[in-house]
Enzyme design. Structure first.
Site, PDB file in Angstrom:
ATOM      1  N   LYS A 203       0.962  -0.999  -0.026  1.00 40.70           N
ATOM      2  CA  LYS A 203       0.213   0.100   0.027  1.00 40.70           C
ATOM      3  C   LYS A 203       0.903   1.349  -0.096  1.00 40.70           C
ATOM      4  O   LYS A 203       2.104   1.109   0.529  1.00 40.70           O
ATOM      5  CB  LYS A 203      -1.025   0.119   1.095  1.00 40.70           C
TER       6      LYS A 203
ATOM      7  N   TYR B  63      14.803  31.467   4.394  1.00 38.44           N
ATOM      8  CA  TYR B  63      13.560  32.304   5.185  1.00 38.44           C
ATOM      9  C   TYR B  63      13.585  32.534   6.635  1.00 38.44           C
ATOM     10  O   TYR B  63      14.196  31.893   7.235  1.00 38.44           O
ATOM     11  CB  TYR B  63      12.391  31.576   4.866  1.00 38.44           C
TER      12      TYR B  63
HETATM   13  C1  LIG Z   1      -0.165  -1.716   6.841  1.00 35.75           C
HETATM   14  C2  LIG Z   1      -0.818  -3.146   7.421  1.00 35.75           C
HETATM   15  C3  LIG Z   1       0.070  -4.228   7.647  1.00 35.75           C
HETATM   16  C4  LIG Z   1       1.459  -4.151   7.424  1.00 35.75           C
HETATM   17  O1  LIG Z   1       2.039  -3.829   8.745  1.00 35.75           O
HETATM   18  P1  LIG Z   1       3.682  -3.517   8.771  1.00 35.75           P
HETATM   19  O2  LIG Z   1       3.803  -3.264  10.319  1.00 35.75           O
HETATM   20  O3  LIG Z   1       4.042  -2.366   8.008  1.00 35.75           O
HETATM   21  O4  LIG Z   1       4.099  -4.949   8.586  1.00 35.75           O
HETATM   22  C5  LIG Z   1      -0.835  -5.454   8.045  1.00 35.75           C
HETATM   23  N1  LIG Z   1      -1.888  -5.507   8.238  1.00 35.75           N
HETATM   24  C6  LIG Z   1      -2.830  -4.762   8.009  1.00 35.75           C
HETATM   25  C7  LIG Z   1      -4.460  -4.666   8.157  1.00 35.75           C
HETATM   26  C8  LIG Z   1      -2.233  -3.326   7.572  1.00 35.75           C
HETATM   27  O5  LIG Z   1      -3.222  -2.252   7.253  1.00 35.75           O
END
Ligand SMILES: *Cc1c(COP(=O)(O)O)cnc(C)c1O
Length: 366
Positions: A37, A262
């Site tokens: 993601k 700035y």
């Molecule tokens: C983002 C996510 C993960 C991955 O978690 P990590 O700590 O990055 O391994 C696993 N399960 C769900 C439901 C998530 O939203």
């Protein structure tokens, strides 16, 4: 020709190393879902997916449009959409993405859609809330869910899952074990009454590290693939995947009393060489790193960011470093540096990686 000077290099060899590291921790039959993601945690989701597709069983994305991008890039691996909305369900089916159904509203909508289509044994995933209180059915919903699902041949429960709230925190071990036990009880009800046994999964990266006994059928590894184990010892076994690089655009020599940037936030106390680098807060360099809260590497030497971070530029003090315009600048290339940045930004490495904006060119190195 590569005409971008600020680039995020993604190290494919490190990524494969990290996946192999987690795989060797797992039972041989445990499946692996790679979480890609948010552009693969700020990297490049389609390239990451192509690198991993033959070595993992599943991918997960947060939103349906992220899954569609993978399908359009030719990825055939099953893709779980963790956080779909009712208005996404049609495109989810069209691209053979697999929705997480997390409440009755979206379950009912999907059952209706699957009946109208009609679909046959379409893979869906059911998520339970076991304490994160973010997304998912309650355990009390189980009998109704089973009744509804059993009344339809249009869908098939591919998996049942939950998500841990504090898997990285040893102080929350009792809570986490409680989540795992509650989840196991929910699963048992499904096994007893559904008529078949869907896949089961609850562990994220730090879950794999701290609760390997709860790996069930599959684990969902995100941040670990990108080099972070959520504790120092594990992270040291993993390899850095994200390297952010740029170059020196210009060097100014300023005199004591003159200022940089700035609000005139940096005031020279000695003759100072200030180097300007074409990367700023619009690229994901937090303003919290200005005024010496952050540093970069030039010719192997750490040099502090001086003054305020601008939208498109930062300035660094190179008075004590042998360098010239055009030289390479490393914004970060190691987990320790990314953790330092996260610390000074009062956040975690996840946010530092995902903050690198789409303006920065991605380059996958194999
Ligand atoms: C983002 C996510 C993960 C991955 O978690 P990590 O700590 O990055 O391994 C696993 N399960 C769900 C439901 C998530 O939203």
């Amino acid at each position: 020709m590569n005409n971008h000077v600020t680039v995020l290099e993604i190290d494919a060899v490190s990524l494969q190393h990290n996946l192999a590291y987690f795989k060797q921790k797992l039972n041989p039959n445990t499946k692996v879902l790679a979480v890609v993601k948010a552009f693969g945690y700020g990297s490049e989701s389609t390239e990451i997916a192509k690198l991993l597709q033959d070595k993992v069983d599943y991918f997960a994305v947060a939103y349906s449009n992220e899954g569609i991008i993978l399908r359009e890039a030719g990825i055939k691996t099953p893709i779980l959409v963790l956080h779909p909305q009712i208005q996404n369900l049609e495109e989810i089916v069209k691209h053979r993405l697999e929705p997480n159904l997390y409440n009755f509203k979206i379950l009912d909508a999907f059952l209706k859609l699957s009946d109208e289509a009609p679909l046959m044994n379409y893979p869906i995933h059911i998520k339970f809330n076991t304490g994160l209180n973010r997304l998912g059915f309650w355990h009390t919903d189980v009998p109704t869910i089973i009744t509804q699902i059993k009344s339809s041949n249009n869908i098939k429960v591919q998996s049942i899952f939950s998500h841990l709230a504090a898997s990285e925190d040893p102080n929350e071990q009792n809570f986490t074990i409680g989540q795992i036990n509650n989840f196991a009880y929910i699963v048992k009800q499904f096994y007893d009454h559904l008529g078949y046994e869907p896949m089961i999964h609850i562990l994220n990266t730090s879950g794999v590290i701290n609760y390997p006994q709860a790996q069930f059928d599959m684990v969902r590894v995100g941040i670990g693939l990108y080099g972070f184990g959520n504790n120092e010892q594990e992270t040291s076994q993993l390899r850095n995947t994200h390297t952010l690089k740029s170059i020196i655009s210009q060097i100014h020599l300023i005199q004591p009393g003159e200022t940089v940037g700035y609000n005139r936030a940096f005031v020279a106390s000695r003759p100072t060489q200030s180097a300007t680098i074409p990367v700023g807060h619009a690229d994901g360099i937090s303003r919290k790193l200005g005024n010496k809260k952050g540093y970069v590497f030039i010719n192997g030497q750490p040099v502090p960011i001086i003054g305020n971070v601008c939208m498109d530029m930062i300035m660094v003090d190179v008075t004590d470093v042998d360098c010239k315009e055009g030289d390479e600048v490393i914004l970060f290339n190691h987990q320790k540096h990314i953790e330092y940045i996260a610390h000074n930004c009062e956040t975690i490495p996840y946010e530092i990686l995902t903050a690198i904006s789409q303006r920065v060119k991605r380059l996958v190195k194999s």
